[in-house]
Design a protein around this motif. Structure first.
Motif, short mmCIF file in Angstrom:
data_model
loop_
_atom_site.label_atom_id
_atom_site.label_comp_id
_atom_site.label_asym_id
_atom_site.label_seq_id
_atom_site.Cartn_x
_atom_site.Cartn_y
_atom_site.Cartn_z
N ARG A 47 28.82 20.42 -93.48
CA ARG A 47 28.35 19.67 -94.64
C ARG A 47 29.09 18.37 -94.91
N VAL A 48 30.21 18.13 -94.23
CA VAL A 48 31.00 16.92 -94.49
C VAL A 48 30.86 15.97 -93.31
N PRO A 49 29.99 14.96 -93.44
CA PRO A 49 29.72 14.07 -92.30
C PRO A 49 30.92 13.23 -91.87
N GLY A 50 31.81 12.93 -92.81
CA GLY A 50 32.95 12.09 -92.47
C GLY A 50 34.19 12.86 -92.07
N LEU A 51 34.01 14.12 -91.70
CA LEU A 51 35.16 14.97 -91.37
C LEU A 51 35.90 14.46 -90.14
N ALA A 52 37.22 14.28 -90.28
CA ALA A 52 38.05 13.87 -89.15
C ALA A 52 38.74 15.09 -88.54
N GLU A 53 39.62 15.73 -89.30
CA GLU A 53 40.31 16.94 -88.84
C GLU A 53 40.06 18.05 -89.84
N LEU A 54 39.91 19.26 -89.32
CA LEU A 54 39.75 20.44 -90.17
C LEU A 54 40.78 21.47 -89.73
N TYR A 55 41.66 21.82 -90.64
CA TYR A 55 42.70 22.81 -90.37
C TYR A 55 42.35 24.10 -91.11
N VAL A 56 42.53 25.23 -90.45
CA VAL A 56 42.36 26.53 -91.10
C VAL A 56 43.61 27.35 -90.80
N SER A 57 44.28 27.81 -91.86
CA SER A 57 45.52 28.55 -91.62
C SER A 57 45.86 29.41 -92.83
N GLU A 58 46.77 30.34 -92.59
CA GLU A 58 47.30 31.14 -93.67
C GLU A 58 48.50 30.41 -94.27
N ARG B 128 35.21 6.73 -96.10
CA ARG B 128 36.42 6.92 -95.29
C ARG B 128 36.41 8.26 -94.56
N PRO B 129 36.97 8.32 -93.35
CA PRO B 129 37.16 9.63 -92.70
C PRO B 129 38.05 10.50 -93.58
N VAL B 130 37.81 11.80 -93.54
CA VAL B 130 38.56 12.68 -94.41
C VAL B 130 39.07 13.89 -93.63
N ASP B 131 40.31 14.26 -93.91
CA ASP B 131 40.90 15.48 -93.36
C ASP B 131 40.77 16.58 -94.40
N ILE B 132 40.49 17.79 -93.94
CA ILE B 132 40.37 18.94 -94.84
C ILE B 132 41.20 20.08 -94.28
N ALA B 133 41.88 20.78 -95.16
CA ALA B 133 42.59 22.00 -94.78
C ALA B 133 42.07 23.14 -95.65
N VAL C 164 42.15 21.61 -99.30
CA VAL C 164 42.77 20.31 -99.53
C VAL C 164 41.86 19.24 -98.94
N VAL C 165 41.58 18.21 -99.71
CA VAL C 165 40.72 17.10 -99.28
C VAL C 165 41.57 15.85 -99.27
N SER C 166 41.71 15.21 -98.09
CA SER C 166 42.65 14.10 -97.95
C SER C 166 42.01 12.94 -97.16
N PRO C 167 41.39 11.99 -97.86
CA PRO C 167 40.83 10.82 -97.16
C PRO C 167 41.92 10.03 -96.45
N ARG C 168 41.59 9.49 -95.30
CA ARG C 168 42.55 8.70 -94.55
C ARG C 168 42.61 7.27 -95.07
#
Length: 282
Positions: free
Chosen positions: A250-261, A225-230, A278-282
Motif C-alpha cells: 500500500r505504500v508506493p514510495g517505500l524504500a526500506e521495510l524492516y520487520v523485527s522483534e 519523498r521515499p520513506v523507510d518503515i519499520a 515507525v515511518v521515516s521519510p528520507r
C-alpha cells in the motif's frame, strides 16, 4: 579505515547487526534487571525471556548505562582515529541514558555531540543511520548531527499494546491513562509525541487497532519523498509480518521495510503483544 566522525547510539535503536557493522555504529547496551539478575540488552537477555518473565509476573526493571560505558565508547572511537563523535540516544523524557552520555562526553578526548533524538526503537535507529550515512560520505560533525536531527523531526512512531499496565508499572504513562483503558475495555493506540508516550486513539478490539495502525501509517507515508518503515513487535510475529506485507502493497514510495522483534528494554515496558510501526521519510 578510520572515519572522521564516529557514531554511537544505544541498544534501544534495535538496528540490525548488519547495519551496525556496515556503518560502524557502536550501540551501548542498557540493562534489564530480571528478578535479581542484571543483564545487558542484546547479549545477555532476550526479548522472549522478558516476555516470559512478564507473563509469570517476575519483577522486570530497566536501567540506563553508566557514564563509564559511554566513556569507553568515546575513547575507542578516538583511538580508532575519529576526530569527533555523534552520540544519539532514546528520548530523555523516558530514560536517563541521554544524561549518562552527557556526563561522559565532558571528559572525552575528542568533541562529542550528544543528541536527544526524542525517539526510541527504529525511530532512533533511522536517526543513527542518517548520521552514519552523512559521516560515511565525508560529512562533518555538525552535518552528521543536522542529518540526525532532521530525520528525527520527520519521523513518526505509533504502536499498539494489549494492555497499558506494563507502561504504567514502569512510569511511562500515568495511572489515570492506564485505568481509563482498563475501565473501558479498549485497546490503546499510542504514539511518540515530543519524546513522550501519548495516547493517540482508543479502539474496541485488537484487530481494529491493528487495522487503524495500518491506516495511520499509510496516511503518514504518503508524499513525494521515499520513506523507510519499520514494523516491530514483542511476541506478536504473525501480526507484525501480516501488517508489514499489507504496508508493502500500500505504500508506493517505500524504500526500506524492516520487520523485527524489539529488544528486552522496550519489551519490559510494553509487554507481550506489542506491534509498532515507525515511518521515516528520507
Amino acid at each position: 579505515m578510520s572515519r572522521h566522525v564516529a557514531i554511537v547510539t544505544d541498544s534501544t535503536a534495535y538496528l540490525p547487526q548488519r547495519a551496525l557493522e556496515r556503518h560502524r555504529i557502536t550501540a551501548v547496551p542498557l540493562t534489564v534487571v530480571l528478578g535479581d539478575r542484571a543483564l545487558e540488552e542484546g547479549t545477555e537477555v532476550s526479548a522472549r525471556s522478558v516476555a516470559q518473565a512478564l507473563r509469570k509476573r517476575t519483577s522486570v526493571t530497566t536501567s540506563r548505562p553508566g557514564p563509564e560505558k559511554f566513556a569507553a565508547a568515546y575513547q575507542a572511537a578516538a583511538e580508532a582515529g575519529a576526530a569527533g563523535v555523534v552520540s544519539l540516544h532514546l528520548s530523555a523524557e523516558i530514560s536517563g541514558t541521554y544524561d549518562a552520555a552527557v556526563l561522559a562526553a565532558r571528559d572525552a578526548r575528542v568533541p562529542v555531540r550528544v543528541v536527544d533524538s526524542g525517539m526510541v526503537a527504529m525511530a532512533l535507529g533511522f536517526c543513527a543511520l542518517a548520521a552514519a550515512e552523512t559521516a560515511d560520505s565525508g560529512g562533518s560533525l555538525d552535518e552528521a548531527v543536522a542529518a540526525a536531527e532532521k530525520r528525527a523531526a520527520d519521523t513518526s512512531a505509533y504502536f499498539y499494546v494489549d494492555t497499558l499496565d506494563y507502561l504504567r508499572r514502569g512510569g511511562r504513562i500515568g495511572a489515570a491513562q492506564a485505568l481509563l483503558g482498563s475501565a473501558l475495555a479498549v485497546k490503546p493506540l499510542l504514539q511518540l509525541d515530543s519524546g513522550r508516550i501519548a495516547l493517540r486513539e482508543k479502539v474496541r478490539t485488537a484487530s481494529k487497532a491493528i487495522a487503524r495502525l495500518e491506516e495511520i501509517v499509510v496516511e503518514r507515508a504518503a508524499g513525494p519523498r521515499p520513506v523507510d518503515i519499520a514494523v516491530q513487535h514483542l511476541a506478536a510475529e504473525e501480526r507484525a509480518v501480516e501488517l508489514a506485507e499489507r504496508l508493502r502493497a500500500r505504500v508506493p514510495g517505500l524504500a526500506e521495510l524492516y520487520v523485527s522483534e524489539v529488544g528486552a528494554v522496550i519489551g519490559a515496558h510494553t509487554g507481550p503483544g506489542l506491534v509498532g510501526a515507525v515511518v521515516s521519510p528520507r
